[in-house]
Design a protein around this motif. Sequence first.
Motif, PDB file in Angstrom:
ATOM      1  N   UNK A   1       0.815  -1.223   0.000  1.00 35.85           N
ATOM      2  CA  UNK A   1       0.000   0.000   0.000  1.00 35.85           C
ATOM      3  C   UNK A   1       0.848   1.271   0.000  1.00 35.85           C
ATOM      4  N   UNK A   2       2.140   1.108   0.292  1.00 34.06           N
ATOM      5  CA  UNK A   2       3.055   2.244   0.436  1.00 34.06           C
ATOM      6  C   UNK A   2       2.607   3.195   1.547  1.00 34.06           C
ATOM      7  N   UNK A   3       1.940   2.634   2.518  1.00 33.83           N
ATOM      8  CA  UNK A   3       1.484   3.379   3.688  1.00 33.83           C
ATOM      9  C   UNK A   3       1.875   2.609   4.938  1.00 33.83           C
ATOM     10  N   UNK A   4       2.374   3.308   5.943  1.00 33.70           N
ATOM     11  CA  UNK A   4       2.692   2.648   7.206  1.00 33.70           C
ATOM     12  C   UNK A   4       1.389   2.423   7.974  1.00 33.70           C
ATOM     13  N   UNK A   5       1.028   1.166   8.228  1.00 39.23           N
ATOM     14  CA  UNK A   5      -0.252   0.900   8.906  1.00 39.23           C
ATOM     15  C   UNK A   5      -0.296   1.448  10.331  1.00 39.23           C
ATOM     16  N   UNK A   6      -1.505   1.714  10.790  1.00 38.19           N
ATOM     17  CA  UNK A   6      -1.761   2.124  12.169  1.00 38.19           C
ATOM     18  C   UNK A   6      -2.058   0.866  12.984  1.00 38.19           C
ATOM     19  N   UNK A   7      -1.504   0.781  14.183  1.00 38.57           N
ATOM     20  CA  UNK A   7      -1.819  -0.327  15.086  1.00 38.57           C
ATOM     21  C   UNK A   7      -2.854   0.146  16.103  1.00 38.57           C
ATOM     22  N   UNK A   8      -4.012  -0.542  16.111  1.00 40.98           N
ATOM     23  CA  UNK A   8      -5.025  -0.272  17.136  1.00 40.98           C
ATOM     24  C   UNK A   8      -4.940  -1.350  18.210  1.00 40.98           C
ATOM     25  N   UNK A   9      -4.992  -0.926  19.475  1.00 38.12           N
ATOM     26  CA  UNK A   9      -5.024  -1.881  20.580  1.00 38.12           C
ATOM     27  C   UNK A   9      -5.455  -1.176  21.854  1.00 38.12           C
ATOM     28  N   UNK A  10      -5.755  -1.968  22.887  1.00 38.97           N
ATOM     29  CA  UNK A  10      -6.068  -1.412  24.194  1.00 38.97           C
ATOM     30  C   UNK A  10      -4.787  -1.043  24.934  1.00 38.97           C
ATOM     31  N   UNK A  11      -4.896  -0.121  25.859  1.00 39.08           N
ATOM     32  CA  UNK A  11      -3.724   0.354  26.587  1.00 39.08           C
ATOM     33  C   UNK A  11      -3.009  -0.789  27.314  1.00 39.08           C
ATOM     34  N   UNK A  12      -3.755  -1.630  28.003  1.00 39.42           N
ATOM     35  CA  UNK A  12      -3.145  -2.739  28.760  1.00 39.42           C
ATOM     36  C   UNK A  12      -2.449  -3.729  27.829  1.00 39.42           C
ATOM     37  N   UNK A  13      -3.088  -4.060  26.718  1.00 35.13           N
ATOM     38  CA  UNK A  13      -2.496  -5.004  25.769  1.00 35.13           C
ATOM     39  C   UNK A  13      -1.202  -4.420  25.190  1.00 35.13           C
ATOM     40  N   UNK A  14      -1.239  -3.136  24.896  1.00 39.47           N
ATOM     41  CA  UNK A  14      -0.047  -2.473  24.376  1.00 39.47           C
ATOM     42  C   UNK A  14       1.098  -2.548  25.390  1.00 39.47           C
ATOM     43  N   UNK A  15       0.793  -2.227  26.629  1.00 41.40           N
ATOM     44  CA  UNK A  15       1.832  -2.223  27.669  1.00 41.40           C
ATOM     45  C   UNK A  15       2.370  -3.625  27.934  1.00 41.40           C
ATOM     46  N   UNK A  16       1.502  -4.631  27.852  1.00 42.89           N
ATOM     47  CA  UNK A  16       1.914  -5.998  28.172  1.00 42.89           C
ATOM     48  C   UNK A  16       2.673  -6.686  27.034  1.00 42.89           C
TER      49      UNK A  16
END
Length: 278
Positions: free
Chosen positions: A198-213
């Motif tokens: 896509x020549x685009x850097x994707x966005x990562x969606x997640x919950x705060x806790x999942x991201x931290x863990x």
Amino acid sequence: MAPAPRKRKPVKKKKTIPLQLKFAGIVVALILLSPLYYGYILKSFSSAWQWVSDIGEDTDYRTYESYGIKIPKKYTVHGIDVSYYQGKINWKEVSRMNDDGVKISFAFIKATEGLTRVDRYFSRNWREAPKVGIVCGAYHYFRPRKDGKAQAKFFLQVVNAEDGDLPPVVDIEELDDSTPEKMRGELAEFLDYVEVRSRQKPIIYTGLKFYQDYLEGYFDGYPLWIAHYYKSKLGISVNSNWLFWQHSDKAKVNGINHPVDFNVYRMDSTAFRQYLIR
């Protein structure tokens, strides 16, 4: 000899309380002993405390009656994210909402999940939302136990992003009985493939806790969209690469018959326009 006469102290007359005052005292006593009275006092105290709180630390986090939620005040670009759960959406009504300057400028729309599932309202939402001026982005619900590259191919087969759209999004919320290492490996495969094609850097969606863990420190080069509900501030470092914050999952929006997630963009409208695909 007869005793000297002794002067008696005058007898004090008892003061009598009028019947009306007695009755009034009984009424007052009954009121003071009533649970309703104490309920009223507590309610008044609670209201006063809420007022003090509202003029204190929550001045940047106020309730918007039209949307039925509190919204952080310092952001100027607001949006929603939707899937089949919201049903058939009247996008014209969505675009007309405006409560004290808060209006919906963008929408992330679920497109795919795993290797085979296409959201049944994706095509309609992807077609209708831009007609009323709402900027759209598509997201894929990632399944860690499925091949990451295959999921990326499937996602790009369904989504045809154009100039003026938001970059693609991968939604990662659970391990799905996978190990953290396996999940990160498959997610990296997905991100790499989508970015190259896509020549685009994707966005990562997640919950705060999942991201931290599980994600923090592994995908720092990717923009983040973080879910963290009912707070006046996002609980993540200001130095992190977050761009979108999903701050509520209970918004009421005209034209949508079910509760919807509400989001803000980190920067201003000029930066938002520059971030779109070109």
